[in-house]
Design a protein around this motif. Structure first.
Motif, short mmCIF file in Angstrom:
data_model
loop_
_atom_site.label_atom_id
_atom_site.label_comp_id
_atom_site.label_asym_id
_atom_site.label_seq_id
_atom_site.Cartn_x
_atom_site.Cartn_y
_atom_site.Cartn_z
N MET A 133 0.87 -1.18 0.00
CA MET A 133 0.00 0.00 0.00
C MET A 133 0.90 1.23 0.00
O MET A 133 1.85 1.31 0.78
CB MET A 133 -0.86 -0.03 1.26
CG MET A 133 -1.77 1.13 1.42
SD MET A 133 -2.73 0.90 2.96
CE MET A 133 -3.63 2.45 2.98
N LYS B 17 0.71 4.50 0.90
CA LYS B 17 0.87 5.43 2.04
C LYS B 17 0.06 4.92 3.22
O LYS B 17 -1.03 5.42 3.51
CB LYS B 17 0.40 6.84 1.62
CG LYS B 17 0.71 7.94 2.62
CD LYS B 17 2.07 8.57 2.41
CE LYS B 17 2.25 9.76 3.33
NZ LYS B 17 3.50 10.49 3.06
N GLY C 8 5.87 7.35 2.23
CA GLY C 8 5.12 6.25 1.66
C GLY C 8 6.05 5.31 0.91
O GLY C 8 7.26 5.50 0.89
N ASN D 12 -5.31 5.83 -2.54
CA ASN D 12 -4.25 6.06 -1.57
C ASN D 12 -2.92 6.47 -2.23
O ASN D 12 -2.08 7.12 -1.57
CB ASN D 12 -4.09 4.79 -0.72
CG ASN D 12 -3.05 4.91 0.36
OD1 ASN D 12 -1.97 4.34 0.24
ND2 ASN D 12 -3.37 5.66 1.41
N SER D 13 -2.73 6.13 -3.51
CA SER D 13 -1.46 6.46 -4.19
C SER D 13 -1.17 7.95 -4.13
O SER D 13 -0.02 8.37 -4.07
CB SER D 13 -1.52 6.03 -5.66
OG SER D 13 -1.62 4.64 -5.79
N LYS E 224 -1.88 10.08 -1.91
CA LYS E 224 -1.49 10.58 -0.60
C LYS E 224 0.03 10.42 -0.41
O LYS E 224 0.61 11.04 0.47
CB LYS E 224 -2.28 9.85 0.48
CG LYS E 224 -3.77 9.97 0.14
CD LYS E 224 -4.71 9.91 1.26
CE LYS E 224 -6.07 10.35 0.69
NZ LYS E 224 -7.16 10.12 1.63
N ARG E 225 0.64 9.58 -1.23
CA ARG E 225 2.11 9.51 -1.26
C ARG E 225 2.68 10.65 -2.11
O ARG E 225 3.74 11.19 -1.77
CB ARG E 225 2.56 8.17 -1.83
CG ARG E 225 4.05 8.15 -2.18
CD ARG E 225 4.55 6.83 -2.69
NE ARG E 225 5.83 7.04 -3.33
CZ ARG E 225 6.01 7.14 -4.64
NH1 ARG E 225 4.99 7.00 -5.49
NH2 ARG E 225 7.21 7.36 -5.13
N TYR F 153 -15.04 5.74 -2.41
CA TYR F 153 -14.22 6.59 -1.53
C TYR F 153 -14.92 7.93 -1.29
O TYR F 153 -14.99 8.43 -0.18
CB TYR F 153 -12.86 6.82 -2.19
CG TYR F 153 -12.00 7.86 -1.51
CD1 TYR F 153 -11.45 7.61 -0.24
CD2 TYR F 153 -11.71 9.06 -2.13
CE1 TYR F 153 -10.65 8.56 0.37
CE2 TYR F 153 -10.91 10.01 -1.52
CZ TYR F 153 -10.38 9.75 -0.26
OH TYR F 153 -9.58 10.68 0.34
N HIS G 225 -14.99 9.92 6.30
CA HIS G 225 -13.72 9.51 6.83
C HIS G 225 -13.50 10.03 8.26
O HIS G 225 -14.11 11.02 8.65
CB HIS G 225 -12.59 10.00 5.91
CG HIS G 225 -12.74 9.50 4.50
ND1 HIS G 225 -12.19 8.33 4.06
CD2 HIS G 225 -13.45 10.00 3.46
CE1 HIS G 225 -12.52 8.13 2.80
NE2 HIS G 225 -13.29 9.13 2.41
#
Ligand code: ADP
Ligand code: MG
Ligand code: MG
Ligand code: MG
Ligand code: MG
Length: 446
Positions: free
Chosen positions: A234, A236, A243, A296-297, A299-300, A430, A435
């Motif tokens: 994953m 991050k 990350g 999530n990518s 967030k890196r 999402y 959240h």
């Protein structure tokens, strides 16, 4: 490496292999396999094993549900005993291409998609694209019930020589298993964040590199498990610390020589290298949904962690999306720094070739390299230097993908449509979720 059916059959017999695993990936890059017992080995080697494609992500079309697995003999390997307990019978594997019942290649097979791009560059006279990945991952503990946590065991930093801990022990076993499976490991070290690791293996041609990445992820997860740990790719997992990326070092070879090197060229780089880089920059926005495919990518891909946020290249700076390491001669290469290890490596390399070849065919000149830290440049400066921003969310990345003909052509309509559909569903789910961050910000305040 055995090349022929009799060779493989005699190894299977000699090593007392009981199960043969026929591997391929779905569109998301997840490892799939059909395992057959000894009675089916010949049939498997002849490419006559069928499976139901309608249950595989990205293969789903009812009229195409029966598919054949065509093994690539070069990928044959008997799993070392550390990976599969020999008491339950030894296991070997073959990586396969996916074909339709009439034996023709299935357009949606990621490995076939990469092969088509490799053929394109070979038609232009290149031997191959060589790729050296640097996959990073976290090792987390598991709860007594076996569920993954985001807790780590260690407090070690980058390259630290901490007293050997559980993570280091696991990583050493991973390297041993990979070496036993024919990997040439160049380096293995602790990364910046606690619990974060990197294992680098030697560059090889694009197809083998993608096969290696899939095998690598499987081995890392499996060995972590035997140590009671959870390995995750994953991108991050924890906010506020680095990350996991998967930098990809790329070079083209022609007649056995590195076609990126030209001692007389600008930066000692050939026109081929500059145009390839030009193509990668031009299609970076369109490519990023493939190289960085998760919600999530993105967030890196935020400033401050050596992950790129802007579309630029540099001879040295690690904030740039493409870095050209100082090495020249046979080691001349471009390092693409945005990909993360959650990508499907076959599709990722396919779109890299597609973008790079568009640069070569269209003679795309890259803008001048940026030697400064891009995170510290003002918006005006960036505009002046033609530095664009990478898409900031999966949604923006999908929009850019839709607009990029070159990347879409590299994927082919089948994979493109299925990928887009799956990723839109992921984004929507999402988007409608509430959240923890929102509750923390708003619940009391409003
Ligand atoms: P970094 O400095 O970014 O950590 P590394 O030195 O760890 O880079 O990684 C180097 C990677 O580049 C390795 O996978 C290596 O095999 C690969 N590499 C070396 N030469 C080439 C080449 N000509 N083409 C592609 N990859 C290469
Ligand atoms: Mg490295
Ligand atoms: Mg290094
Ligand atoms: Mg690293
Ligand atoms: Mg790197």
């Amino acid at each position: 490496m055995p090349q022929t059916k009799p060779d493989i059959l005699s190894i299977l017999r000699g090593e007392h292999v009981r199960f043969l695993r026929l591997q391929f990936t779905d569109i998301l890059g997840l490892n799939k396999n059909v395992e057959v017992p000894a009675s089916q080995f010949e049939k498997a080697l002849d490419g006559e094993i069928m499976f139901d494609g309608s249950s595989i992500e990205g293969f789903t079309r009812i009229e195409e549900s029966d598919m054949l697995l065509k093994p690539d003999y070069d990928t044959f390997v008997v799993f070392p005993d550390e990976l599969e307990d020999p008491r339950r019978g030894r296991v070997a594997r073959l990586i396969c291409d996916v074909a339709k019942p009439d034996g023709t290649p299935f357009e949606g097979d990621p490995r076939g998609i990469l092969k088509r791009q490799i053929e394109r560059l070979q038609k232009l006279g290149f031997d191959n694209l060589y790729a050296g990945p640097e996959p990073e991952f976290f090792l987390f503990t598991r709860t007594p019930e076996g569920l993954p946590t985001t807790e780590t065991h260690d407090a070690a930093g980058y390259f630290d020589l901490a007293p050997i801990d559980k993570g280091e022990e696991a990583r050493r076993d991973m390297v041993n298993v990979l070496v036993a499976m024919g990997f040439e490991i160049e380096a293995s070290h602790h990364e910046v964040a606690p619990g974060q690791h990197e294992i680098d293996f030697k560059y090889t041609d694009a197809l083998k590199a993608a096969d290696n990445i899939t095998t690598f992820k499987f081995v890392v997860k499996r060995v972590a498990l035997t140590h009671g740990l959870h390995a995750t790719f994953m991108p991050k997992p924890i906010a506020g610390i680095s990350g996991s990326g998967m930098h990809m070092h790329l070079s083209l070879f022609k007649k056995g020589e590195n076609a990126f090197f030209d001692p007389k060229g600008q930066h000692q780089l050939s026109k081929t290298a500059l145009h390839f880089i030009g193509g990668l920059l031009e299609h970076a926005d369109g490519m990023v949904a493939i190289t960085n495919p998760l919600v999530n990518s993105y967030k890196r891909l935020t400033p401050g962690y050596e992950a790129p946020t802007n579309i630029a290249w540099s001879a040295s700076n690690r904030s740039a999306m493409i870095r050209v390491p100082a090495r020249r001669g046979v080691g001349t290469r471009a390092e693409l720094r945005m990909p993360d290890p959650s990508c499907n490596p076959y599709l990722a390399l396919a779109v890299m070739i597609g973008a790079g070849l568009d640069g070569i065919e269209g003679r795309i000149e890259p803008p001048p390299p940026i030697q400064r830290n891009i995170y510290q440049m003002s918006v005006r400066d960036r505009r002046k230097h033609r530095v664009r921003e990478l898409p900031g969310t999966l949604r923006e990345a999908l929009e850019a993908l839709q607009k990029d003909r070159v990347v879409r052509n590299a994927l082919g309509e089948h994979a493109y449509e299925h990928f887009l559909r799956a990723k839109r569903i992921e984004w929507d789910s999402y988007r409608i979720a509430v959240h923890q961050w929102e509750l923390d910000q708003y619940l009391a305040e409003y």
